[in-house]
Write an enzyme that holds these catalytic residues in place. Structure first.
Site, PDB file in Angstrom:
ATOM      1  N   LYS A 190      40.918  16.847  99.210  1.00  7.54           N
ATOM      2  CA  LYS A 190      41.890  17.633  98.011  1.00  7.54           C
ATOM      3  C   LYS A 190      42.957  16.509  97.791  1.00  7.54           C
ATOM      4  CE  LYS A 190      38.959  20.881  98.186  1.00  7.54           C
ATOM      5  NZ  LYS A 190      39.026  22.130  98.947  1.00  7.54           N
TER       6      LYS A 190
HETATM    7  C1  LIG Z   1      38.267  23.519  99.574  1.00  8.77           C
HETATM    8  C2  LIG Z   1      38.208  24.698  99.013  1.00  8.77           C
HETATM    9  C3  LIG Z   1      38.218  25.808  99.823  1.00  8.77           C
HETATM   10  C4  LIG Z   1      38.398  25.816 101.225  1.00  8.77           C
HETATM   11  O1  LIG Z   1      39.416  25.335 101.682  1.00  8.77           O
HETATM   12  P1  LIG Z   1      39.375  24.445 103.450  1.00  8.77           P
HETATM   13  O2  LIG Z   1      40.506  23.837 103.787  1.00  8.77           O
HETATM   14  O3  LIG Z   1      38.033  23.535 103.220  1.00  8.77           O
HETATM   15  O4  LIG Z   1      38.982  25.584 104.285  1.00  8.77           O
HETATM   16  C5  LIG Z   1      38.288  27.079  99.086  1.00  8.77           C
HETATM   17  N1  LIG Z   1      38.003  27.142  97.751  1.00  8.77           N
HETATM   18  C6  LIG Z   1      37.860  26.067  97.104  1.00  8.77           C
HETATM   19  C7  LIG Z   1      37.640  26.199  95.466  1.00  8.77           C
HETATM   20  C8  LIG Z   1      37.914  24.696  97.687  1.00  8.77           C
HETATM   21  O5  LIG Z   1      37.729  23.795  96.910  1.00  8.77           O
END
Ligand SMILES: *Cc1c(COP(=O)(O)O)cnc(C)c1O
Length: 384
Positions: A190
């Site tokens: 991210k």
């Molecule tokens: C990455 C992501 C999540 C989950 O996040 P984590 O930190 O990996 O638990 C949820 N929704 C979307 C759209 C994501 O890209």
């Protein structure tokens, strides 16, 4: 011969963290401090993210998934409740509804943007519907104006899964201010990372207080009561989890956040290069960007023309050291949802068709212009 060459070039992944000495130093300082968890860095990180996105409150937790779960908890989602969730997302968006005993109702997306279709949302609302979760797929905000109107008309909560869209905005309004609650992830792919981590931002004080308890076993920290009944006293008032994030991780997050504006600019510049490259070609179509949107480009997604073998393009590019990916298997197609919620192919035809044709090209702040050129060259080669 071609393989020999590609082995010498470094692998370009689709997403990747950027860590520098400042990050390491910030983490080290916390390691030598009094607070490894539940300390001042957690609060500081919450305040800084909330300020960055223009929200009143931030509640930090140990993943984006935990953040989604906390949001569903704060809304009081439970058995018998329905929550409308787009099919084109990571499974966690829907799973959070299931954690609370609710039923995710899958809605299709728009073909050009792969964002939740407001018209379809309206058709799926029932007497049991409690909330809409919008997903800012690839990093572009959904049509929150339309979603807000629908939510208000039917008395529903509106949650933004902003795991792709930290730093994005719609008509000048940042993601974080466009829904009742907005969820972010700090997973390494991210925009900024804490290794694992997440946060919910909201202007709603009651939601924030509920989620603060929820991440800490459901324990209330009523300071007045503690004073009266003894400093040892605490009460578990509801069933929560240990979803706490540590100060070690939040120190990393704070350090990363300082670099986010520059990283967003770099992501946008890379997207512009890709856009230019693909503008006159029919084989590769980037997703459309809605007017008034400032995109955060977590992903750069193209749709390959019908008749192009995505399979071959994927294989050839991976062979050339280019870490392309596919986002996502529509959630209702997963065996878990088919077996437990009776979902089946045909439920969300636009998402299902897009799934056959999408390709995520490498997109992160660490890519050089040469890297981008390597990606596009490999793509044209694969399309031959
Ligand atoms: C990455 C992501 C999540 C989950 O996040 P984590 O930190 O990996 O638990 C949820 N929704 C979307 C759209 C994501 O890209």
């Amino acid at each position: 011969m071609a393989e020999e060459i590609s082995e010498k070039l470094p692998f370009i992944s689709y997403g990747r963290q950027s860590i520098d000495q400042d990050d390491v130093d910030a983490v080290s300082r916390v390691l030598f401090s009094d607070w490894l968890t539940t300390g001042p860095k957690v609060t500081e990180f919450e305040e800084k993210i909330a300020a960055f996105v223009g929200a009143r409150f931030g509640v930090a937790v140990n993943s984006g998934t935990a953040a989604l779960h906390a949001a569903m908890y704060a809304l009081g989602i439970g058995p018998g409740d329905e929550v409308i969730v787009p099919a084109m997302t990571f499974a966690a968006t829907a799973n959070a509804v299931v954690y609370q005993g609710g039923r995710p109702v899958f809605v299709d997306v728009e073909a050009e943007t792969l964002l939740i279709s407001s018209a379809d949302v309206e058709r799926l609302i029932s007497a049991r519907t409690k909330a809409i979760v919008a997903v800012d797929y690839a990093g572009q905000p959904c049509d929150y104006e339309a979603l807000r109107a629908i939510a208000d008309l039917h008395g529903l909560a509106l949650v933004a899964d902003g795991c792709h869209s930290l730093g994005a905005s719609e008509n000048g309004n940042p993601v974080g201010t466009l829904a009742d609650m907005t969820v972010f992830s700090f997973h390494p792919v991210k925009h900024i990372t804490t290794g694992e981590g997440g946060m919910i931002v909201s202007d709603n004080e009651e939601f924030a207080a509920k989620m603060q308890r929820f991440r800490n076993h459901g324990i209330s920290t009523d300071h007045f009561k503690r004073q009266k009944e003894g400093t040892w006293h605490y009460e578990m008032v509801e069933l929560g989890f240990n979803y706490r994030i540590s100060d070690i991780l939040c120190a990393l997050g704070i350090s990363q956040l300082q670099k986010l504006p520059g990283w967003l600019a770099r992501r946008r510049a890379i997207a512009e290069r890709y856009d230019l490259e693909f503008q006159d070609h029919t084989a590769v179509t980037p997703l459309s960007v809605r007017s008034g949107v400032e995109h955060a480009y977590h992903l750069y997604v193209v749709q390959l023309a019908k008749g192009v073998s995505r399979e071959k393009v994927f294989r050839d590019m991976r062979q050339a050291g280019i870490g392309v990916n596919v986002h996502y298997v529509p959630v209702h197609m997963h065996p878990f949802y088919r077996n437990n919620f009776g979902t089946a192919p045909g439920l969300c035809p636009v998402a299902e068709e897009a799934y056959e044709r999408v390709l995520s090209l490498p997109m992160h702040q660490g890519l050089s212009d040469d890297d981008v050129q390597r990606v596009t060259r490999a793509l044209w080669e694969a399309l031959k």
